[in-house]
Design an enzyme around this catalytic site. Structure first.
Site: not given
Lengths: 493, 494
Positions: A79, A154, A178
């Protein structure tokens, strides 16, 4: 052999035996990315050269009999919220476009030490604020199960990459769900570890008291392997727990016979889709059939979790994001005065969801409002922690749906922040309590979209978390290959 | 400043001081960067003190110890649990746009410091001592030198993250003299603890004064002004006197005192408005979620308490009592930081009052001339003892001894070695002086006669003649004695 189809545990064996090379595995991952990426858009940056160089180094060491890490040669999607020295790290934001950190995050160091091969940095909601990946400043990512739907967020990019079989492992972060919510929406295993189990050093902060790095994988075993590699004490993070990661694999296959599983009464209510309810109920029934003692428990204050979260997280973010001012790094939009430069930079650099939360947080911390909002939210947080403690007097783990819905369509909730916030209604309480939780795919709804079961455990209860998930995984034999109408498989075929 | 004394005396000043002490820890408050002064701009920085995304603070244990030690020295309660808060405001030299500080649960609370002025002893309450990090420094390039109108600005973050203690006094101070005494005493405590070099001129100790006036006898506070930028204890006194006079004039004229921050202009000797606080600034304090509470164990606090050095007040009292020093002399020794050298010199055999005089006058003077810290003077205790002994036994006159001291401090050797080397040894040999004494009596027969006639003062001319003849090396006491022997006719050589 289709190396992209292999999970991390299998690749470890193949690489360890010398059946395949790290370069071959990495190249297969990069090739797969080349094929899927135009449809999924999971990556902000594919790091081909760096990945192949690392793989070649692993192969050289392997050949020379030198030590290699426990995840040697396994491709991983990272990420873009974790700092990588000299490699652009944007956090999904214009304000950090072209920003190259001068240092590696602790997790990145540990991944390197484990010899996991980072194949790219993945898309995300800006500063991890969002549940659909649509808040990325750059482009939305799509769900490999239905390319017109969101992957969740997310950590949508890392999840979509693993779901697309670009890499068997992904790293996400979870502040209010997330990791777990996108894992549920994409049919994957996603874990939010105990707060403090994984170092936050180099994790770009959204809400410091809630943020936690965790693994994303297609199997429970892979998730455990990855967590073991990234967890453990780090003196650079004052909130890091000063003890090693619990042994996650020893009892992995011990089954659930005799374990007490609590079904959270408050997590079965409004807004839950029938398809989600059906699959979750079926999974819970299987736990009972496997010998678990299934009971109903109550978390009376959990219903206030979303409200408390949307005061605490924005408050912390309003302060954490102050540093993006155009003075030292990242975007700068000039102005006649320093104040004007800062204001213009922030106006141009932040998206609307980030601005909304910065404003909410600034308000909640203001003199005269602090007690009514921030302090009150912290009191709710304490009540929720006590609720969990009370529940764990009767239970070893708690279960609930991960998300009240399956993947929704792009744009469907973009205009309605409140509907979007409710995506995390079941996941937020574990963040507030600092306790570990995992999402496990337990089937698909009538539309063929994955449904996730959330398993929660007490602080540092990762071992029992993985044990329950592994037992259910073995029983349900969910196939993580995205199929069906408008799926990646259909488009690629 | 035109207030008539009788009008001005209707008001009393209420003053509280906020003092920032820069700690001399090896590394910064929340990261491992060096705290050394100087260095290329931004050379002593890292991701943490530059506020790079993802970086996290880790508390400097030594800084916490320093805070506890100062708190103990000031008689504060040490909080079993204290917390770091974030003070949020935007400023370019603050890397995170928040300062990690302490707010409602500081590490030290409720202490006091007793000060002495000409008016006597006075107790000043200490509200709190808390820890925080320093900011960077901005350099505004352009004609104005200020941020407004600058062509561009540069920021040096070497200072960002240096540990600071903020010591907040109660509004217990009533005059410039008390404020000066408070700051001087606090500085002495800090120096005794060795936690900072506490140099006001260099900014490692900074003092802001909150000043208001109220009619004598009233208990309600008047509107206060906060005055900044006093770079010496003397400036603090001047600034307070100025501000008291300014506010007195306003009150007498029936005009309001504005709550504001004022800047002390050293050259002009005035204060001027820096910024007006129309509303209380909202710093949106909240507990820093990146840091865990500070929870010093009781045993650790006890150990730090037990290991505290002797504090200035106790040291002054003891120097006066143990060595028979006048109080003033003891106070000076402690204030200039020369008590340890004094005690070692006494241990090496120096006469206490003599040693204290040499240290407080000649040695401090020598350091001041060079702009040096008196505590760093290159003087061995044994050498000071030797010097006082030389004066006491007549080997050196005071005047010669001063010359010898300069040479000793210049590294030329011990006092006796220097005196011998330079031929400065006082002539205390009766035989060696007899000729000079006789010559003086011959050449100044009239003066000799006046002495014999009862004019004792006339002997000065005779002594002076001997000293001149020996180029200052004669022992004056001995010369005096020899002259008197001759003049009283014991052996006048006639």
């Amino acid at each position: 052999m289709d190396l992209s189809a292999c999970d991390a545990a299998t690749l470890r064996t193949l690489l360890g035996n010398g059946d395949v090379s790290a370069v071959e595995v990495t190249q297969a991952s990069l090739d797969r990315i080349g094929a899927t990426e135009p449809h999924v858009k999971a990556f902000l940056r594919v790091l081909d050269e760096q990945a192949l160089a690392h793989a070649a180094d692993i192969d050289r060491r392997h050949a020379a009999g030198e030590p290699v890490g426990p995840l040697a040669g396994v491709p991983l999607a990272l990420k873009d919220i974790l700092c990588t020295a000299g490699v652009e790290t944007t956090c999904g934001s214009r304000i950090l476009e072209h920003y190259r950190p001068p240092y590696d995050a602790a997790v990145v160091e540990r991944l390197r030490a484990a010899d996991a091969v980072v194949v790219g940095k993945t898309n995300m909601d800006e500063f991890a604020m969002g549940s659909s990946c649509e808040n990325s400043a750059f482009f939305p990512t799509r769900n490999p199960w239905d390319l017109d739907r969101v992957p969740g967020g997310s950590s949508g990019g890392s999840v979509a990459a693993v779901a697309a079989f670009d890499a068997p492992l992904g790293i996400g972060t979870d502040t209010g769900g997330s990791i777990r919510q996108p894992a549920a929406l994409c049919g994957l295993v996603g874990v939010k570890p105990t707060y403090g189990l994984v170092s936050r050093y180099g994790l770009i902060a959204f809400a410091s008291s809630l943020d936690q790095v965790g693994p994303i994988a297609r199997t429970v075993t892979d998730a455990a392997l990855l967590l073991a590699a990234i967890g453990g004490h780090d003196p650079r993070d004052s909130t890091s727990i000063p003890q090693p990661v619990p042994d996650l694999t020893a009892a992995l296959d011990a089954g659930v016979d005799g374990l007490r599983v609590g079904v959270v009464r408050e997590f079965t209510g409004d807004g839950m889709e029938p398809g989600v309810r059906a699959r979750v109920d079926a999974a819970i029934a299987r736990l009972g059939a496997l010998g678990a003692d299934v009971v109903e428990v109550s978390l009376p204050h959990a219903g206030y979790g979303v409200s408390a979260y949307y005061l605490i997280a924005p408050s912390e973010c309003s302060s954490n994001l102050s540093r993006y001012d155009g003075v030292r790094y990242g975007l700068r939009v000039d102005g006649a005065t320093t104040e004007e430069m800062m204001a213009r930079t922030r106006a141009a650099g932040f998206g609307s969801e980030v601005k909304r939360r910065v404003m909410i947080g600034t308000y909640a911390l203001s003199a005269g409002y602090y007690d009514a909002y921030y302090a009150q939210a912290q009191r709710v947080r304490t009540l929720i922690i006590r609720d969990f403690e009370a529940a764990y007097e009767h239970c070893d783990v708690l279960v609930s749906p991960t998300s009240p819905t399956t993947a929704f369509r792009l744009g469907e909730r973009a205009a309605d922040p409140l509907a979007m916030y409710l995506s995390d209604i079941y996941t937020i309480p574990s963040n507030l309590a600092g306790a570990p939780a995992l999402s496990l795919p337990v089937g698909t709804d009538d539309a063929g979209l994955p449904v996730g079961l959330q398993v929660m455990a007490p602080v540092l209860g990762e071992a029992v978390l993985f044990r329950v998930a592994r037992a259910l995984e073995a029983d349900l034999r969910f196939d993580a290959t995205p199929t069906g109408r408008n799926s990646l498989a259909e488009v690629l075929a | 400043m035109t207030a008539l004394p009788e009008q001005a005396s209707r008001y009393e000043a209420v003053i509280g001081l906020e003092v920032h002490v820069e700690l001399n820890t090896r590394t910064k408050m929340f990261c491992g960067c060096a705290t050394d002064f100087g260095g290329q701009p931004n050379s002593r920085t890292c991701p943490v003190c530059l506020g790079q995304p993802g970086s996290l603070p880790v508390v400097n244990r030594r800084a916490v110890e320093s805070a506890i030690r100062l708190g103990l020295a000031l008689g504060c309660d040490i909080a079993p649990v204290s917390q770091f808060h974030r003070k949020n405001y935007f400023y370019p030299d603050m890397p995170k746009n928040y300062q990690i500080s302490q707010y409602d649960v500081p590490i030290c609370l409720r202490g006091s410091l007793t000060i002495t002025t000409a008016a006597g002893e006075h107790r000043v309450g200490i509200t709190r001592v808390h820890m925080e990090e320093d900011t960077g420094k901005s350099l505004h390039v352009g004609t104005s030198g200020r941020i407004h109108g600058a062509d561009y600005s540069l920021v040096d973050y070497n200072r960002a993250g240096i540990p600071l203690l903020e010591v907040v006094s109660e509004p217990d101070i009533r005059s410039a003299a008390q404020a000066q005494s408070y700051l001087s005493e606090l500085r002495a405590v800090v120096l005794a603890l060795g936690i900072s070099d506490a140099k006001l001129e260099e900014g490692s100790m900074r003092c802001d004064a909150n000043i208001s006036l109220r009619p004598v006898g009233h208990t309600v506070f008047g509107t206060r002004a906060e005055v900044k930028n006093m770079n010496s204890i003397r400036s603090l006194g001047r600034a307070i006197d100025y501000e008291i006079a300014r506010q007195t004039d306003l009150l007498i004229a029936g005009e309001p005192v504005v709550q504001e921050t004022r800047h002390w202009n050293e050259d002009a000797g005035t204060t001027s408005t820096l910024r007006v606080k129309e509303t209380t600034e909202d710093y949106r304090y909240f507990p820093d979620p990146d840091l865990i509470p500070i929870t010093p164990a009781a045993a650790q606090v006890d150990a730090l308490r037990a290991a505290l050095p002797e504090l200035p007040a106790a040291q002054r009292a003891r120097l006066a009592q143990d060595h028979g020093l006048p109080r003033e002399q003891a106070a000076t020794l402690v204030a200039v930081g020369l008590a340890p050298l004094f005690e070692r010199a006494v241990a090496a055999g120096a006469a206490p009052v003599d040693a204290a005089n040499w240290l407080n006058n000649e040695v401090v003077g020598w350091a001041n001339e060079r702009g040096a810290d008196p505590t760093g003077v290159p003087l061995a205790p044994g050498d000071l003892a030797e010097l006082t002994a030389c004066v006491a036994d007549g080997t050196l006159s005071k005047k010669l001894a001063r010359e010898v001291l300069d040479a000793v401090l210049a590294g030329e050797g011990s006092p006796r070695a220097v005196a011998a080397e330079r031929g400065l040894v006082q002539i205390s040999d009766t035989g060696a002086l007899t000729a000079a004494v006789d010559a003086a009596l011959r050449e100044h027969a009239d003066a000799a006669q006046r002495v014999r006639d009862g004019n004792d003062k006339a002997i000065g001319a005779l002594v002076g003649a001997v000293m001149k003849a020996t180029r200052g090396k004669a022992n004056p006491a001995l010369v005096n004695q020899l002259l008197r022997e001759r003049l009283s006719g014991v052996d006048d050589g006639r």
